[in-house]
Design an enzyme around this catalytic site. Structure first.
Site, PDB file in Angstrom:
ATOM      1  N   GLU A 162      31.122   1.947 -14.149  1.00  0.00           N
ATOM      2  CA  GLU A 162      32.061   1.148 -13.342  1.00  0.00           C
ATOM      3  C   GLU A 162      33.122   2.118 -12.845  1.00  0.00           C
ATOM      4  OE1 GLU A 162      31.688  -1.853 -12.506  1.00  0.00           O
ATOM      5  OE2 GLU A 162      30.313  -2.686 -13.979  1.00  0.00           O
TER       6      GLU A 162
ATOM      7  N   CYS B 168      40.467  -1.150  -9.869  1.00  0.00           N
ATOM      8  CA  CYS B 168      39.372  -0.457  -9.182  1.00  0.00           C
ATOM      9  C   CYS B 168      38.830  -1.225  -7.978  1.00  0.00           C
ATOM     10  CB  CYS B 168      38.233  -0.212 -10.161  1.00  0.00           C
ATOM     11  SG  CYS B 168      37.713  -1.730 -10.950  1.00  0.00           S
TER      12      CYS B 168
ATOM     13  N   PRO C 145      34.760  11.393 -10.755  1.00  0.00           N
ATOM     14  CA  PRO C 145      34.462  12.710 -11.341  1.00  0.00           C
ATOM     15  C   PRO C 145      34.031  12.613 -12.809  1.00  0.00           C
ATOM     16  CG  PRO C 145      36.525  12.787 -10.116  1.00  0.00           C
ATOM     17  CD  PRO C 145      36.101  11.354 -10.135  1.00  0.00           C
ATOM     18  N   THR C 146      34.696  11.770 -13.600  1.00  0.00           N
ATOM     19  CA  THR C 146      34.282  11.646 -15.009  1.00  0.00           C
ATOM     20  C   THR C 146      32.922  10.955 -15.086  1.00  0.00           C
ATOM     21  OG1 THR C 146      36.610  11.457 -15.597  1.00  0.00           O
ATOM     22  CG2 THR C 146      35.027  10.933 -17.313  1.00  0.00           C
TER      23      THR C 146
ATOM     24  N   ASN D 284      43.589   0.796 -17.254  1.00  0.00           N
ATOM     25  CA  ASN D 284      44.202  -0.301 -16.479  1.00  0.00           C
ATOM     26  C   ASN D 284      43.966  -1.689 -17.066  1.00  0.00           C
ATOM     27  OD1 ASN D 284      41.504  -0.137 -15.795  1.00  0.00           O
ATOM     28  ND2 ASN D 284      41.839  -0.662 -13.653  1.00  0.00           N
TER      29      ASN D 284
ATOM     30  N   GLU E 138      28.532  -5.598 -15.249  1.00  0.00           N
ATOM     31  CA  GLU E 138      29.193  -6.227 -16.382  1.00  0.00           C
ATOM     32  C   GLU E 138      29.302  -7.706 -16.039  1.00  0.00           C
ATOM     33  OE1 GLU E 138      32.725  -3.555 -16.992  1.00  0.00           O
ATOM     34  OE2 GLU E 138      31.418  -2.790 -18.577  1.00  0.00           O
TER      35      GLU E 138
END
Ligand SMILES: NC(=O)C1=CN([C@@H]2O[C@H](COP(=O)(O)OP(=O)(O)OC[C@H]3O[C@@H](n4cnc5c(N)ncnc54)[C@H](O)[C@@H]3O)[C@@H](O)[C@H]2O)C=CC1
Ligand SMILES: NCCCC(=O)O
Length: 475
Positions: free
Chosen positions: A235, A269, A216-217, A138, A449
């Site tokens: 993140e 997000c 999930p990742t 994104n 970040e």
């Protein structure tokens, strides 16, 4: 040579207008090993430089990004599908991030601690080594910049893997770092999907992984990092609440709700997708939000007045439309949008467009309110009291961002303190200046970040004890 240039597998990457824009090569084990080897060599040179020297090179890279804004923004728009108007802003926050950490590089220091008998200790802030950055699709250029700037400022090397849906713009960042003077291999790009990502995370010479992507990742990344006892920054996704009290400035709240939901086609997000509106102003707010949403110009993302481009790919578009369908089945009312959009311009016909959607009559247990949609879908919920809305806003496994609109300054800070999220915006939304830390609570991840604190995520502390007397024998 950058590892991304070495070929093992060739894949076509269609972008959001349904056409193939480039073919890049996926990196396998051989390329990942090469990238790590180059990064280790570059780290030896880079980590010996003073912070000021590193900062000077990062300032130069920031200057070059700024100078090439238009070229990079066009590449990002083609890469992702977001409007050129927004892409320019992504490039701005990217060079700003490099400038911010370039400025900090020279002042990274430990402390001196006086101990009994004239002995003392001091701490050294040292780099970690070869860091890996893995990005989502994104904000491709911005994510790579937000990860690499602090990593490099702290003296690390970074290997970055962009999402296979947006492989291009980060190559310009690699080119710029090299031209600005970082040692070859210090910032290297490898291309590929999950398999390449796994090779990077599992590599025994990789010291840290910074990941932006789905929960999930993210879970898999922690599992892999745990095996190597590697620190991670995660993140992840969100389902953030935006709370609008009846004493707000309504016009600002309406603008804020649109910014909270429709930037980058809603694929953000930290979006405030659960819009809680106090009952007294629900009708007025909803009417104005719908009018403003219907005015959003959808179309060719390279045109100046376009504010919404196509979604990232066909499966994602279908997934988002599926959420709208399910919302209707569960009793939500579609006030506008939520449909497939076929632009009149024939060259855009294959694009993955949909109309921005406002849902009302939403209930807390509906799927559209509980799950991250990652598309242009706003769910409006009504509430009566502050205590009630806080409980409902916090009733989620996510905790990335939040927002509150009110003219009552005490309430604003009280609500900000109570919201379980890493970020809270008062009387605005999706404002993420590089000076402020960005990151989540709960399943939205950990580590930060941007902001000074990020230095801690890309460095480690060594304690040095200095004996000024004699060794006292205990034997
Ligand atoms: N908190 C934040 O800052 C952000 C979070 N996101 C989240 O990301 C999601 C959407 O992005 P996607 O690219 O679809 O996420 P994703 O999790 O599918 O992929 C993210 C990256 O991880 C890589 N990857 C996939 N499986 C992997 C594995 N097993 N090992 C190592 N790497 C692997 C992908 O190739 C990609 O580069 C949403 O859930 C969104 O909320 C997106 C942007 C920002
Ligand atoms: N500029 C917004 C960052 C949030 C995201 O990466 O989704």
């Amino acid at each position: 040579m950058s590892a991304w240039q070495l070929c093992e597998v060739t894949l076509p990457f269609p972008v959001s207008l349904g056409r193939v824009i480039a073919t890049v090569t996926c990196s396998g084990e051989k390329e990942v090993n090469l990238a790590v080897q180059d990064a280790k060599a570059a780290f030896k040179i880079w980590s010996k430089k003073s912070g000021l020297e590193r900062g000077q090179i990062l300032f130069e890279a920031a200057r070059m990004i700024r100078e090439r804004t238009e070229e990079i923004a066009i590449m990002e728009t083609i890469n992702n599908g977001k409007s050129i108007f927004e892409a320019r802003d992504d490039i701005k926050t990217s060079w700003q991030c490099l400038e911010f950490f370039a400025g900090l590089a020279g002042s990274m220091a430990g402390e001196h601690i006086q101990l009994p008998g004239g002995s003392f200790g001091y701490t050294r802030r040292e780099p970690l080594g070869v860091c890996v950055g893995i990005g989502a699709w994104n904000y491709p250029f911005q994510i790579a910049s937000w990860k690499s700037a602090p990593a490099l400022a702290c003296g690390n090397a970074m290997i970055f893997k962009p999402s296979p849906f947006t492989p291009l713009s980060v190559l310009l960042l690699a080119e710029i770092y090299t031209e600005a003077g970082v040692p070859p291999g210090l910032f290297n790009v490898v291309q590929g999907g999950a398999a390449t990502g796994q090779l990077l995370c599992q590599h025994h010479d990789v010291a840290k992984v910074s990941f932006t992507g789905s929960v999930p990742t993210g879970t898999k990344i922690i599992e892999m990092a745990a095996k190597g006892i590697k620190p991670v920054t995660l993140e992840l996704g969100g389902k953030s609440p935006l709370i609008i009290f009846s004493d707000c400035d309504l016009e600002n709240a309406v603008k804020g709700a649109l910014i909270a939901n429709f930037l980058t086609q809603g694929e953000v997000c930290c979006n405030g997708t659960r819009v809680f509106v106090q009952k007294e102003i629900l009708d007025k707010f909803t009417e104005q939000v719908v009018k403003a949403t219907q005015r959003i110009k959808i179309g060719d993302p390279l045109l100046e007045d376009t504010r919404m481009g196509p979604l990232i790919n066909r499966p994602h578009l279908e997934r988002v439309l599926g959420f709208v369908k399910q919302a209707k089945e569960q009793g939500a009312k579609v006030l506008c949008g939520g449909d497939l959009h076929v632009p009149r311009d024939p060259k855009l016909k294959g694009g993955y467009y949909m109309t921005p959607c406002v849902l009302t009559d939403c209930k807390d247990d509906m799927t559209c309110v509980k799950e991250e949609i990652f598309g242009p879908v706003m769910s409006i919920l009504s509430f009566d009291t502050e205590a009630e809305v806080l409980e409902r806003a916090n009733n989620t496994t996510f905790g990335l961002a939040s927002g509150v609109f009110t003219r009552d300054v005490q309430r604003a800070h009280r609500v900000a303190a109570e919201l379980q999220a890493g970020v809270c915006c008062i009387n605005n939304y999706n404002i993420n200046p590089v000076e402020l830390p960005f990151g989540g609570y709960k399943k939205s991840g950990f580590g930060r970040e941007n902001g000074r604190v990020t230095v801690e995520c890309y460095s480690q502390l060594k304690t040095v004890y200095v004996e000024m007397g004699d060794v006292e024998s205990v034997f």
